[in-house]
Design an enzyme around this catalytic site. Structure first.
Site, PDB file in Angstrom:
ATOM      1  N   GLU A 258       1.278  -1.721  -0.254  1.00 59.46           N
ATOM      2  CA  GLU A 258      -0.038  -0.031   0.159  1.00 59.46           C
ATOM      3  C   GLU A 258       0.925   1.306   0.096  1.00 59.46           C
ATOM      4  O   GLU A 258       1.556   0.931   0.543  1.00 59.46           O
ATOM      5  CB  GLU A 258      -0.716   0.061   1.098  1.00 59.46           C
ATOM      6  CG  GLU A 258      -2.371   0.462   1.029  1.00 59.46           C
ATOM      7  CD  GLU A 258      -2.081   2.383   1.967  1.00 59.46           C
ATOM      8  OE1 GLU A 258      -0.993   3.326   1.089  1.00 59.46           O
ATOM      9  OE2 GLU A 258      -1.840   2.156   2.834  1.00 59.46           O
ATOM     10  N   CYS A 292      -1.509   9.184   2.905  1.00 62.12           N
ATOM     11  CA  CYS A 292      -1.652   8.389   1.834  1.00 62.12           C
ATOM     12  C   CYS A 292      -3.097   8.602   1.378  1.00 62.12           C
ATOM     13  O   CYS A 292      -3.241   8.951  -0.133  1.00 62.12           O
ATOM     14  CB  CYS A 292      -1.880   7.051   1.806  1.00 62.12           C
ATOM     15  SG  CYS A 292      -2.874   6.117   2.901  1.00 62.12           S
TER      16      CYS A 292
END
Length: 491
Positions: A258, A292
């Protein structure tokens, strides 16, 4: 603040220079200070693992895993219920520790602890679920497939939301019968590692099943390449993620990556400007943009661009920046000088390339003021890269098609959002966006423990973690057949 300034449960003398292997008896190769970003004060001293330290930890985890996997589902489940209770019991101390170590505001630390309680409850339910299914078979044969643990799962976690982004892998991996070796970021080793170690130590997790040891690239590479670790779960930068993916591929390992990427918030011309500006400010500036899912690009219809810009500049001018743990500011410091310098270079380069600095662009210590750039477009660094800092990049568009085209001009991303009272139109745009998660009438920093989390391209490797995705991630299929007796064969 109503929060004790003197932690009593997280005893730094217990963890100083040590790895966690079920006890705190293993000394690591070297010791490093962990400093509070807001003040520069030394918060703790932690051990830094060498490659040899990492290989020893993997050996201990490998030795402990089979017995843990054979533990009954109710016993495994109970460990996570106790862990949730410990997070709740020590809530205030843990939240303050996270705020201080990460440079976040106190509500951010509280959010991490709250989510960790939920993650533990969700993990407690995993051993109690069905673990496979019966398959079609000829008469006289039983055929079924079951989910079995990988063995040892290596977890490498980042600095920004260290407790959540460690525990979201550690908890389900353990609950499903794996052992875990966790390497937290060396800037946030307590929030990303030793809090988890202390919780599971008291919750009764058997010794050896969880190993926690901070380390640099040397230790990380040892974890990724060791043949006793069949899966790596990594959250961090695309550069490091690509390196881990390449190494893991050479060793035929499963990887869950990720990484981040471009996240787009699209504001249509019929949107409520005040509500949209509030959403954009939170999505872009929460935790200094070091998320993120941060709203890297704000795509605004040209007919409302000036009014929207004025609102963003007003917010940037008035939001206080300083010590996040003080309870007096909206934005805290960036994690360290290296991250600040990188972000500042993105802003300066973008202005040289034609973006207009409308607000911010300056800093004091590690505290960077919320920044607004207008005139951002492809070819400008803050459009093309993930800034990972507190900036609103204003991009204008004329048509829905142009908005989609601009949003999809990237190597991938985790999240996208569309704000408009025209739900059908917003949904139609959202369904065309290249993102793992899409939110209508919300901003992009939007997550629940129960949802699958991931994205295409540099958002990750196409997979997801969380919620219904966890069983798929942290176990593998094993096919089993049973007959009453061996049948005759022609050989």
């Amino acid at each position: 603040m109503g929060v004790s300034e003197n932690p009593v449960w997280l005893d730094s003398s217990l963890t100083a220079g040590k790895a966690f292997d079920g006890t705190w008896s293993t000394a690591l190769a070297s010791v490093r200070d962990v400093k509070e970003p807001a003040t520069g004060q030394v918060l703790s001293q932690v051990g830094i693992a060498s490659a040899a330290d990492m290989r020893a930890a993997i050996g201990r985890a490998h030795a402990a895993q089979a017995a843990w996997a054979a533990t009954g589902p109710r016993e495994r489940s109970a460990v996570f219920h106790r862990a949730a209770a410990l997070f709740q019991q020590h809530f205030a101390e843990l939240a303050l520790t996270i705020a201080r170590e990460t440079g976040g505001i106190l509500p951010k630390g509280q959010h991490e602890v709250n989510e960790s309680i939920t993650l533990c409850h969700l993990a407690a339910g995993l051993p109690m679920q069905a673990q496979g299914q019966v398959l079609p078979a000829a008469a006289g044969r039983l055929s079924f497939a079951r989910r079995v643990p990988h063995g040892v799962v290596g977890v490498i976690s980042p600095f920004n939301f260290p407790l959540i982004l460690s525990l979201r892998a550690v908890a389900p991996a353990l609950a499903l019968g794996n052992a875990v070796v966790l390497k937290p970021d060396t800037r946030t080793p307590v929030s990303g590692g030793f809090i988890i170690a202390r919780v599971f130590e008291e919750a009764g997790l058997p010794a050896g099943v969880l190993q926690v040891l901070p380390g640099d690239a040397e230790a990380g590479e040892a974890l990724v390449t060791d043949p006793r670790v069949p899966m790596i779960a990594f959250t961090g930068s695309p550069t490091v993620g690509r390196r881990i993916g390449a190494l893991a591929g050479e060793h035929l390992k499963k990887v869950s990556l990720e990484l981040g990427g471009a996240n787009n918030l699209i504001v249509l011309e019929d949107a409520d400007l005040d509500a949209a500006a509030s959403a954009a400010a939170f999505g872009a500036w929460f935790h200094q943009g070091q998320i993120c899912m941060a709203s890297n690009r704000i795509l605004v219809h040209e007919s409302i661009a000036e009014g929207f810009k004025a609102r963003m500049v007003g917010k940037a001018t008035h939001l206080p920046v300083g010590d996040g743990a003080s309870g007096q500011v909206a934005l805290g410091p960036m994690i360290d000088a290296k991250q600040l310098a990188h972000f500042d270079s993105v802003i300066k380069d973008s202005v040289k390339q034609g973006a207009v600095l409308e607000a911010g662009g300056t800093y004091e210590g590690l505290c960077y003021k919320p920044t607004v750039l207008s005139g951002v477009k492809p070819g400008i660094r803050s459009f093309d890269e993930e800034p990972f800092g507190p900036v609103v990049n204003l991009v204008t568009f004329r048509t829905d098609d142009e908005a989609v085209q601009l949003a999809n001009t990237s190597q991938g991303g985790l999240a996208a959002a569309v704000i408009s009272p025209s739900i059908g139109r917003a949904m139609a745009i959202g369904q065309r966006l290249r993102a793992g998660m899409v939110h209508i009438n919300d901003q992009t920093v939007c997550d629940e423990c129960t949802n699958p989390f991931g994205g295409p391209g540099i958002g990750g490797n196409g997979g997801s973690v969380g919620g219904p995705a966890d069983i798929d991630e942290y176990t593998q299929w094993q096919w089993i057949t049973v007959k009453d007796a061996p049948p005759p064969f022609p050989f």
